[in-house]
Design a protein around this motif. Sequence first.
Motif, PDB file in Angstrom:
ATOM      1  N   ALA A   1      -9.239  -3.674   4.651  1.00 38.98           N
ATOM      2  CA  ALA A   1      -8.512  -4.527   3.849  1.00 38.98           C
ATOM      3  C   ALA A   1      -7.475  -3.139   3.010  1.00 38.98           C
ATOM      4  CB  ALA A   1      -9.682  -4.498   2.916  1.00 38.98           C
ATOM      5  N   GLU A   2      -6.328  -4.321   2.532  1.00 38.96           N
ATOM      6  CA  GLU A   2      -5.030  -3.668   2.113  1.00 38.96           C
ATOM      7  C   GLU A   2      -5.594  -2.956   0.708  1.00 38.96           C
ATOM      8  OE1 GLU A   2      -1.541  -6.401  -0.560  1.00 38.96           O
ATOM      9  OE2 GLU A   2      -2.472  -6.684   0.916  1.00 38.96           O
ATOM     10  N   GLU A   3      -6.601  -3.624   0.064  1.00 41.22           N
ATOM     11  CA  GLU A   3      -7.236  -2.491  -1.182  1.00 41.22           C
ATOM     12  C   GLU A   3      -7.863  -1.337  -0.966  1.00 41.22           C
ATOM     13  OE1 GLU A   3      -9.357  -6.206  -0.856  1.00 41.22           O
ATOM     14  OE2 GLU A   3      -7.498  -5.745  -0.429  1.00 41.22           O
ATOM     15  N   ASP A   4      -8.344  -1.312   0.346  1.00 40.86           N
ATOM     16  CA  ASP A   4      -9.552  -0.197   1.139  1.00 40.86           C
ATOM     17  C   ASP A   4      -8.665   1.173   0.889  1.00 40.86           C
ATOM     18  OD1 ASP A   4     -11.056   1.082   1.438  1.00 40.86           O
ATOM     19  OD2 ASP A   4     -11.386   0.014   3.668  1.00 40.86           O
ATOM     20  N   GLY A   5      -9.062   1.718  -0.637  1.00 41.35           N
ATOM     21  CA  GLY A   5      -8.348   3.053  -0.924  1.00 41.35           C
ATOM     22  C   GLY A   5      -8.438   4.655   0.314  1.00 41.35           C
ATOM     23  N   GLU A   6      -9.828   4.013   0.476  1.00 42.33           N
ATOM     24  CA  GLU A   6     -10.554   5.525   1.314  1.00 42.33           C
ATOM     25  C   GLU A   6     -10.497   4.828   3.083  1.00 42.33           C
ATOM     26  OE1 GLU A   6     -11.396   7.702   0.689  1.00 42.33           O
ATOM     27  OE2 GLU A   6     -10.958   7.628  -1.469  1.00 42.33           O
ATOM     28  N   TRP A   7      -9.901   3.902   3.385  1.00 44.66           N
ATOM     29  CA  TRP A   7      -9.432   2.756   4.463  1.00 44.66           C
ATOM     30  C   TRP A   7      -9.610   3.932   5.416  1.00 44.66           C
ATOM     31  CZ3 TRP A   7      -5.262   3.332   8.470  1.00 44.66           C
ATOM     32  CH2 TRP A   7      -4.676   4.205   8.759  1.00 44.66           C
ATOM     33  N   THR A   8      -9.119   5.231   6.352  1.00 43.16           N
ATOM     34  CA  THR A   8      -9.306   6.263   7.052  1.00 43.16           C
ATOM     35  C   THR A   8     -10.730   6.679   7.201  1.00 43.16           C
ATOM     36  OG1 THR A   8      -8.812   8.238   5.545  1.00 43.16           O
ATOM     37  CG2 THR A   8      -6.769   6.944   6.588  1.00 43.16           C
TER      38      THR A   8
ATOM     39  N   LYS B   1       7.718   2.004   7.406  1.00 47.55           N
ATOM     40  CA  LYS B   1       7.357   2.664   6.788  1.00 47.55           C
ATOM     41  C   LYS B   1       5.509   2.674   7.455  1.00 47.55           C
ATOM     42  CE  LYS B   1       9.875   2.521   2.851  1.00 47.55           C
ATOM     43  NZ  LYS B   1       9.713   2.232   1.713  1.00 47.55           N
ATOM     44  N   ILE B   2       5.470   3.175   7.301  1.00 49.29           N
ATOM     45  CA  ILE B   2       4.417   3.372   8.216  1.00 49.29           C
ATOM     46  C   ILE B   2       2.718   4.521   6.939  1.00 49.29           C
ATOM     47  CG2 ILE B   2       4.593   3.946  10.205  1.00 49.29           C
ATOM     48  CD1 ILE B   2       3.287   6.978  10.026  1.00 49.29           C
ATOM     49  N   ARG B   3       1.970   3.506   6.368  1.00 46.17           N
ATOM     50  CA  ARG B   3       0.799   3.379   5.378  1.00 46.17           C
ATOM     51  C   ARG B   3       0.379   4.967   5.694  1.00 46.17           C
ATOM     52  NH1 ARG B   3      -4.530  -0.783   5.140  1.00 46.17           N
ATOM     53  NH2 ARG B   3      -5.049   0.074   3.661  1.00 46.17           N
ATOM     54  N   GLN B   4       0.649   5.572   4.110  1.00 43.35           N
ATOM     55  CA  GLN B   4      -0.086   6.505   3.967  1.00 43.35           C
ATOM     56  C   GLN B   4      -1.673   7.229   4.233  1.00 43.35           C
ATOM     57  OE1 GLN B   4      -0.624   7.366  -0.502  1.00 43.35           O
ATOM     58  NE2 GLN B   4      -0.093   9.391   0.108  1.00 43.35           N
ATOM     59  N   GLY B   5      -1.633   7.563   4.918  1.00 44.25           N
ATOM     60  CA  GLY B   5      -3.025   8.481   5.946  1.00 44.25           C
ATOM     61  C   GLY B   5      -3.069   8.401   7.731  1.00 44.25           C
ATOM     62  N   THR B   6      -1.874   7.664   7.466  1.00 42.48           N
ATOM     63  CA  THR B   6      -1.945   7.218   8.948  1.00 42.48           C
ATOM     64  C   THR B   6      -1.374   8.420   9.802  1.00 42.48           C
ATOM     65  OG1 THR B   6      -0.761   5.287   8.584  1.00 42.48           O
ATOM     66  CG2 THR B   6      -0.740   6.138  11.186  1.00 42.48           C
ATOM     67  N   VAL B   7      -1.000   9.745   9.611  1.00 43.28           N
ATOM     68  CA  VAL B   7      -0.445  10.537  10.135  1.00 43.28           C
ATOM     69  C   VAL B   7      -1.741  11.413  10.427  1.00 43.28           C
ATOM     70  CG1 VAL B   7       0.638  12.999  10.428  1.00 43.28           C
ATOM     71  CG2 VAL B   7       1.730  10.926   9.566  1.00 43.28           C
ATOM     72  N   ARG B   8      -2.801  11.812   8.668  1.00 50.60           N
ATOM     73  CA  ARG B   8      -3.746  12.639   9.005  1.00 50.60           C
ATOM     74  C   ARG B   8      -4.655  12.141  10.544  1.00 50.60           C
ATOM     75  NH1 ARG B   8      -8.178  12.511   6.225  1.00 50.60           N
ATOM     76  NH2 ARG B   8      -7.406  10.792   4.959  1.00 50.60           N
ATOM     77  N   LEU B   9      -5.431  10.688   9.746  1.00 53.84           N
ATOM     78  CA  LEU B   9      -6.244   9.893  10.706  1.00 53.84           C
ATOM     79  C   LEU B   9      -5.864  10.208  11.608  1.00 53.84           C
ATOM     80  CD1 LEU B   9      -7.854   8.441  11.316  1.00 53.84           C
ATOM     81  CD2 LEU B   9      -7.104   5.960  10.724  1.00 53.84           C
TER      82      LEU B   9
ATOM     83  N   PHE C   1       0.804  -1.155   0.032  1.00 50.75           N
ATOM     84  CA  PHE C   1      -0.275   0.162   0.221  1.00 50.75           C
ATOM     85  C   PHE C   1       0.473   1.100  -0.245  1.00 50.75           C
ATOM     86  CE2 PHE C   1       0.038  -1.978   4.537  1.00 50.75           C
ATOM     87  CZ  PHE C   1       1.073  -1.250   4.487  1.00 50.75           C
ATOM     88  N   PRO C   2       0.316   2.095  -0.448  1.00 52.03           N
ATOM     89  CA  PRO C   2       0.743   3.582  -0.566  1.00 52.03           C
ATOM     90  C   PRO C   2       1.577   4.086   1.050  1.00 52.03           C
ATOM     91  CG  PRO C   2      -0.752   3.740  -1.985  1.00 52.03           C
ATOM     92  CD  PRO C   2      -0.864   2.654  -1.330  1.00 52.03           C
TER      93      PRO C   2
END
Length: 137
Positions: free
Chosen positions: A117-124, A20-28, A4-5
């Motif tokens: 899910a790994e493929e959830d682009g809207e995970w946050t 590395k941490i998943r993109q969106g983690t910081v904002r979330l 994932f990004p």
Amino acid sequence: MKQFPVERKALWHRLFSREKIRQGTVRLMKQLRQDNHRLYVYTTSYRSPAYVKRLFLSYGIRIDKVINKNTHDKILGKRAGSISKYPPAFNIDVHIDDSPGVAMEGEEHGFRTIIIAEEDGEWTETILHQLAINKRL
């Protein structure tokens, strides 16, 4: 290996850790903190709590508590070998994970989970939506 990004890392992040941490983690996590959630990291690894806290702090995220495999085993005792994670033992109301196995453990042992899910682009957004639903329950 999960793909994932990831969040961009400054040079000093790279010097501190290869993780590395998943993109969106910081904002979330900043949003969760703003919404008065406590932030815990529950990992099956043996990484030290101090290391995990420093990793997230390098991204500007303060973690309240880290539960690693050592802590899990110590608190759960004999039961530790039969369950990978048990959030109620650490006063965690909702556990967020990417493992369907943890969801099954949650159903079996009566704790709430949000599985991403790994493929959830809207995970946050998925997490924020599910937390809003859980809050109403």
